[in-house]
Design a protein around this motif. Structure first.
Motif, PDB file in Angstrom:
ATOM      1  N   ALA A   1       8.930   8.856  11.600  1.00  0.00           N
ATOM      2  CA  ALA A   1       7.900   8.788  12.643  1.00  0.00           C
ATOM      3  C   ALA A   1       7.135  10.105  12.739  1.00  0.00           C
ATOM      4  O   ALA A   1       5.910  10.116  12.946  1.00  0.00           O
ATOM      5  CB  ALA A   1       8.549   8.446  13.983  1.00  0.00           C
ATOM      6  N   GLU A   2       7.829  11.224  12.572  1.00  0.00           N
ATOM      7  CA  GLU A   2       7.162  12.529  12.609  1.00  0.00           C
ATOM      8  C   GLU A   2       6.156  12.664  11.470  1.00  0.00           C
ATOM      9  O   GLU A   2       5.189  13.421  11.591  1.00  0.00           O
ATOM     10  CB  GLU A   2       8.213  13.644  12.510  1.00  0.00           C
ATOM     11  N   ARG A   3       6.368  11.947  10.384  1.00  0.00           N
ATOM     12  CA  ARG A   3       5.445  11.994   9.252  1.00  0.00           C
ATOM     13  C   ARG A   3       4.371  10.911   9.365  1.00  0.00           C
ATOM     14  O   ARG A   3       3.600  10.718   8.435  1.00  0.00           O
ATOM     15  CB  ARG A   3       6.208  11.783   7.938  1.00  0.00           C
ATOM     16  N   GLY A   4       4.353  10.163  10.497  1.00  0.00           N
ATOM     17  CA  GLY A   4       3.343   9.129  10.692  1.00  0.00           C
ATOM     18  C   GLY A   4       3.632   7.828   9.979  1.00  0.00           C
ATOM     19  O   GLY A   4       2.728   7.048   9.698  1.00  0.00           O
ATOM     20  N   ILE A   5       4.914   7.572   9.691  1.00  0.00           N
ATOM     21  CA  ILE A   5       5.280   6.365   8.955  1.00  0.00           C
ATOM     22  C   ILE A   5       5.834   5.339   9.921  1.00  0.00           C
ATOM     23  O   ILE A   5       6.792   5.603  10.650  1.00  0.00           O
ATOM     24  CB  ILE A   5       6.334   6.690   7.868  1.00  0.00           C
ATOM     25  N   ASP A   6       5.239   4.159   9.938  1.00  0.00           N
ATOM     26  CA  ASP A   6       5.702   3.051  10.773  1.00  0.00           C
ATOM     27  C   ASP A   6       6.837   2.360  10.021  1.00  0.00           C
ATOM     28  O   ASP A   6       6.633   1.830   8.932  1.00  0.00           O
ATOM     29  CB  ASP A   6       4.553   2.079  11.028  1.00  0.00           C
ATOM     30  N   ALA A   7       8.044   2.372  10.590  1.00  0.00           N
ATOM     31  CA  ALA A   7       9.218   1.861   9.884  1.00  0.00           C
ATOM     32  C   ALA A   7       9.872   0.742  10.661  1.00  0.00           C
ATOM     33  O   ALA A   7      11.078   0.776  10.927  1.00  0.00           O
ATOM     34  CB  ALA A   7      10.200   2.987   9.629  1.00  0.00           C
TER      35      ALA A   7
ATOM     36  N   VAL B   1      10.974   4.411   1.394  1.00  0.00           N
ATOM     37  CA  VAL B   1      10.645   5.817   1.115  1.00  0.00           C
ATOM     38  C   VAL B   1       9.831   5.944  -0.155  1.00  0.00           C
ATOM     39  O   VAL B   1       8.961   6.828  -0.272  1.00  0.00           O
ATOM     40  CB  VAL B   1      11.925   6.686   1.051  1.00  0.00           C
ATOM     41  N   GLU B   2      10.065   5.063  -1.123  1.00  0.00           N
ATOM     42  CA  GLU B   2       9.301   5.126  -2.362  1.00  0.00           C
ATOM     43  C   GLU B   2       7.835   4.775  -2.137  1.00  0.00           C
ATOM     44  O   GLU B   2       6.941   5.328  -2.791  1.00  0.00           O
ATOM     45  CB  GLU B   2       9.922   4.202  -3.414  1.00  0.00           C
ATOM     46  N   ARG B   3       7.581   3.845  -1.170  1.00  0.00           N
ATOM     47  CA  ARG B   3       6.188   3.490  -0.864  1.00  0.00           C
ATOM     48  C   ARG B   3       5.413   4.680  -0.323  1.00  0.00           C
ATOM     49  O   ARG B   3       4.188   4.719  -0.382  1.00  0.00           O
ATOM     50  CB  ARG B   3       6.145   2.359   0.172  1.00  0.00           C
ATOM     51  N   HIS B   4       6.118   5.643   0.215  1.00  0.00           N
ATOM     52  CA  HIS B   4       5.454   6.792   0.818  1.00  0.00           C
ATOM     53  C   HIS B   4       5.671   8.068   0.003  1.00  0.00           C
ATOM     54  O   HIS B   4       5.632   9.175   0.536  1.00  0.00           O
ATOM     55  CB  HIS B   4       5.952   6.972   2.254  1.00  0.00           C
ATOM     56  N   GLY B   5       5.895   7.870  -1.305  1.00  0.00           N
ATOM     57  CA  GLY B   5       5.867   8.993  -2.230  1.00  0.00           C
ATOM     58  C   GLY B   5       7.193   9.638  -2.554  1.00  0.00           C
ATOM     59  O   GLY B   5       7.245  10.537  -3.394  1.00  0.00           O
ATOM     60  N   ALA B   6       8.278   9.239  -1.898  1.00  0.00           N
ATOM     61  CA  ALA B   6       9.581   9.864  -2.156  1.00  0.00           C
ATOM     62  C   ALA B   6      10.264   9.208  -3.353  1.00  0.00           C
ATOM     63  O   ALA B   6       9.849   8.159  -3.843  1.00  0.00           O
ATOM     64  CB  ALA B   6      10.469   9.758  -0.918  1.00  0.00           C
TER      65      ALA B   6
ATOM     66  N   GLU C   1       0.849  -1.186   0.000  1.00  0.00           N
ATOM     67  CA  GLU C   1       0.000   0.000   0.000  1.00  0.00           C
ATOM     68  C   GLU C   1       0.885   1.237   0.000  1.00  0.00           C
ATOM     69  O   GLU C   1       1.861   1.332   0.738  1.00  0.00           O
ATOM     70  CB  GLU C   1      -0.886   0.000   1.248  1.00  0.00           C
ATOM     71  N   GLU C   2       0.578   2.176  -0.873  1.00  0.00           N
ATOM     72  CA  GLU C   2       1.407   3.351  -1.011  1.00  0.00           C
ATOM     73  C   GLU C   2       0.781   4.555  -0.327  1.00  0.00           C
ATOM     74  O   GLU C   2      -0.441   4.655  -0.224  1.00  0.00           O
ATOM     75  CB  GLU C   2       1.638   3.668  -2.500  1.00  0.00           C
ATOM     76  N   GLY C   3       1.664   5.473   0.136  1.00  0.00           N
ATOM     77  CA  GLY C   3       1.195   6.712   0.732  1.00  0.00           C
ATOM     78  C   GLY C   3       1.935   7.875   0.112  1.00  0.00           C
ATOM     79  O   GLY C   3       2.802   7.698  -0.744  1.00  0.00           O
TER      80      GLY C   3
END
Length: 742
Positions: A733-739, A683-688, A655-657
């Protein structure tokens, strides 16, 4: 030279075994060999009149090295030290004994006549004779001798200070380690380091055959070689040197007569002088002060140093090589005639020149004329016009690419095309050669495709017989050459070292493994550490790698960390890295998405490949041929072995964000629990966007343990912020990404 030295004329080359010698006999023989080798160097490099053959010289040199190694003899000043010293981290700087000024120049005869008018005016109408010499297109150096011993060498730099290239210049055969004859106690000379044209063309040929870019011209080659951090690399390259100016000279027996006008500067030099036990830096400091106080005062009382022409005569007596085209002329018109005559001889010379230098001969007159802030007032360079567009083919090299394609490349006399110096041009393929009717020695016109890539446009003057004979076997490995239409291919595959080098560099580049570029790949193949295929890289031990020139333990461990970090690449990267013809990263990603794993990819039919989006009939045929090659299958299986690369990761649907939309990340080093590809995918999964190189568009460089130096240097250059692993995950984490680690 002692008359009874047995190694000078018709030397006996049947030496006793080293083990049969005592230390005293070994020392005596070594000293005679050193004396003889220096003599033969002088005859060969300075007088151009050798008295023994190359084989005999090589045997004398090798015997000397055997003795020094076996008995651990003192090597200072020995000819064997030309092989190069230990590598350095960077070149230091040194202050010149006397400033090395530049020379004002013009290509217009009227400007040369104006120079002559100014000289005679400033000398009160006195008669002026000139010394004319070729203007070498090399690299200017200051070389220092103390008590006849070679002490130091430095580049011109800013004229006041230069780079310390002592160990590199030591490797040049025409730079003597000890002066000959009745030399001054201190001698500081200026010379020009260059690469002979024939050696330059041969060196460029070897570079092109390896797949490296050739040097644009001999000057660039000489400058790059002289600035090598590893003197052993310099020793392998064909540097030479002409000497043409005395910058400073002092002799205990000739000084102290008050003739130098140095107001006591000579006393300071004398106080610092102590023969072989002299503190060299203190002596040079005193000589520097003396030179500055006297405005020159070079060589007071030393025979021959009152004129430039006298220097030309003394240099060979001291073992310093000069140019045989130097001339003394009576006036400026003769100097102009000299330049015009030398221009007609330019192509016959075995070194590059770009004009002539005209110098006032009388040294006392030179001191009266002095200098500007940058230039000597007593010298002028009368330059040749630039070569443009039309030049001569000196050689044709057949280059072997990563896929085995053979590309003919014409090596040229350097020529300016559109403001760029060009030393090679593409001949494209065998059909192009036949259509042009071109061969070595022909005069050709060079064009630049799209104002970038140089190519041979036409033969202007046919100076050879026939056309270049394209080889029927690979010039690197000797395998048969096959034709596919106008294109020729080596059939050797990875058994061809040239293809193996390119394949290794390409493989590590695609998988973002830092530390293995073309040069390192070539080194690994030449050392036999990568002998069969790219999978050998994973078997190289850190200790073995660290022993290679230019590596060391830190670099070796960093490469091992890079390999481990890329042990489970995405399937698309893996398929792109193994070098399937016409399959780049985009097509490889499509193949990975379609087949899902390596076994499905290997078991597919040709039509299955063609069914993949972006794969046409030609590419499908390339894939099938690559897959069916037994050697390629074996390489893939070796790479899948867990002890080497490990099973490539199949693509996952995730799932991408858009939490990182618009941002660009680069990763270097290793992060515990993550591979490099997993971090990029995160990072690519989250738009970067994740890239493998740092640029001004990069938002962040994430630095793990054992990072590569080049990316951090690029980050500094482009003002890109660095984050360690903890700071990177805090940012996510500040961007709400569980890593959580996978």
């Amino acid at each position: 030279m002692a008359d009874d030295n047995p190694y000078v004329t018709d030397p006996a080359l049947d030496f006793r075994d080293v083990e049969a010698l005592g230390e005293a006999d070994a020392r005596a023989q070594a000293e005679r060999l050193r004396e003889a080798v220096r003599f033969h160097d002088y005859r060969y490099y300075v007088l151009n009149d050798p008295v023994i053959g190359d084989r005999a010289y090589d045997r004398l040199f090798e015997r000397l090295r055997e003795l020094e190694d076996a008995f651990d003899l003192e090597r200072e000043g020995s000819p064997t030290q030309r092989v190069g010293g230990e590598p350095v981290d960077e070149l230091g700087t040194v202050e010149h004994v006397a400033p090395l000024f530049s020379i004002d120049s013009s290509g217009d005869a009227a400007d040369v006549r104006e120079f002559d008018r100014r000289v005679r005016r400033d000398l009160g109408g006195a008669d002026v004779a000139y010394v004319c010499e070729p203007k070498f297109d090399g690299l200017s150096v200051e070389v220092v001798y103390v008590d006849g011993r070679y002490e130091r060498a430095a580049t011109r730099g800013d004229g006041e200070t230069g780079e310390d290239v002592t160990e590199n210049v030591r490797t040049i055969e025409s730079v003597p380690q000890r002066l000959r004859g009745d030399h001054p106690d201190v001698l500081v000379v200026r010379g020009e380091v260059y690469i002979p044209r024939d050696a330059f063309q041969q060196y460029n040929r070897e570079r092109v055959e390896r797949g490296d870019d050739p040097f644009a011209n001999p000057r660039n080659a000489a400058a790059g070689t002289l600035r090598q951090l590893d003197p052993s690399v310099t020793a392998e390259r064909p540097l030479d040197c002409f000497f043409y100016d005395v910058l400073a000279a002092w002799d205990a027996d000739a000084s102290g007569d008050g003739g130098s006008g140095d107001d006591g500067g000579d006393d300071a030099v004398r106080a610092a002088w102590n023969g072989s036990g002299t503190n060299v830096e203190a002596l040079l400091d005193a000589l520097r002060e003396r030179s500055s106080a006297s405005g020159g005062g070079l060589g007071a009382g030393i025979d021959g140093l009152d004129t430039h022409w006298g220097e030309v005569g003394r240099f060979p007596e001291w073992g310093l090589k000069t140019n045989d085209r130097d001339r003394r002329v009576a006036d400026v018109e003769a100097a102009i005639d000299y330049r015009d005559a030398l221009r007609t001889e330019r192509e016959e010379l075995n070194y590059e020149i770009d004009g002539t230098v005209v110098k006032v001969d009388d040294r006392a007159q030179c001191e009266r004329l002095g200098t500007t802030a940058r230039h000597y007032r007593w010298a002028y360079a009368y330059k040749f016009p630039a070569r443009t567009e039309v030049t001569t083919i000196t050689d044709v090299v057949v280059q072997v690419g990563r896929t085995g394609r053979l590309t003919p490349v014409a090596l040229l006399e350097p020529v300016e095309v559109g403001g760029v110096t060009v030393s090679r041009a593409s001949l494209h393929n065998p059909e192009e050669i036949d259509e042009l009717g071109v061969n070595v020695g022909d005069e050709v016109r060079i064009e630049r495709a799209g104002d970038v890539i140089p190519y041979v446009d036409e033969v202007v003057e046919k100076r050879s017989e026939g056309t270049f004979d394209f080889p029927e076997s690979c010039p690197v490995c000797g395998s048969d050459v096959e034709r596919d239409g106008p294109i020729a291919f080596c059939t050797g595959g990875l058994a061809c070292d040239a293809q193996l080098v390119h394949a290794l560099a390409y493989f590590t580049d695609v998988l973002d493994i830092e530390g293995v570029g073309e040069a390192a790949a070539e080194q690994l193949v030449e050392a036999g550490l990568v002998a069969d295929d790219v999978a050998d890289l994973y078997d190289v031990e850190v200790e073995t790698l660290a022993e290679l020139s230019g590596w060391g333990e830190t670099s070796a461990r960093n490469l091992r960390a890079e390999l481990d970090a890329a042990r489970h690449p995405p399937l698309g990267d893996f398929l792109a890295a193994i070098g399937i013809p016409e399959v780049g990263p985009i097509v490889a990603a499509d193949l990975a998405a379609h087949f899902g794993d390596v076994d499905a990819f290997l078991d597919a039919e040709r039509d299955d490949y063609e069914a993949v989006e972006g794969v046409g009939p030609t590419v499908a045929e390339h894939i099938a041929e690559f897959r069916d090659n037994e050697r390629n299958r074996r390489v893939i299986e070796r790479l899948r072995d867990e002890s080497r690369l490990g099973e490539p990761d199949a693509p996952e649907m995730t799932e991408e964000g858009d939490e990182l939309a618009g941002e660009t990340y680069v990763f270097t080093g290793s992060v515990e629990g993550w591979t490099r590809d997993e971090l990029q995918e995160l990072v690519e999964r989250h738009g970067a966007t994740a890239t493998t190189s740092v640029s001004s568009n990069t938002d962040c460089l994430v630095v793990g343990s054992n990072p590569g130096a080049s990316k951090r240097e690029d980050a500094t250059e482009h003002d890109v912020p660095e984050l360690d692993a903890d700071a990177f995950f805090e940012r996510l984490a500040e961007r709400g990404i569980d890593a959580d680690a996978p």
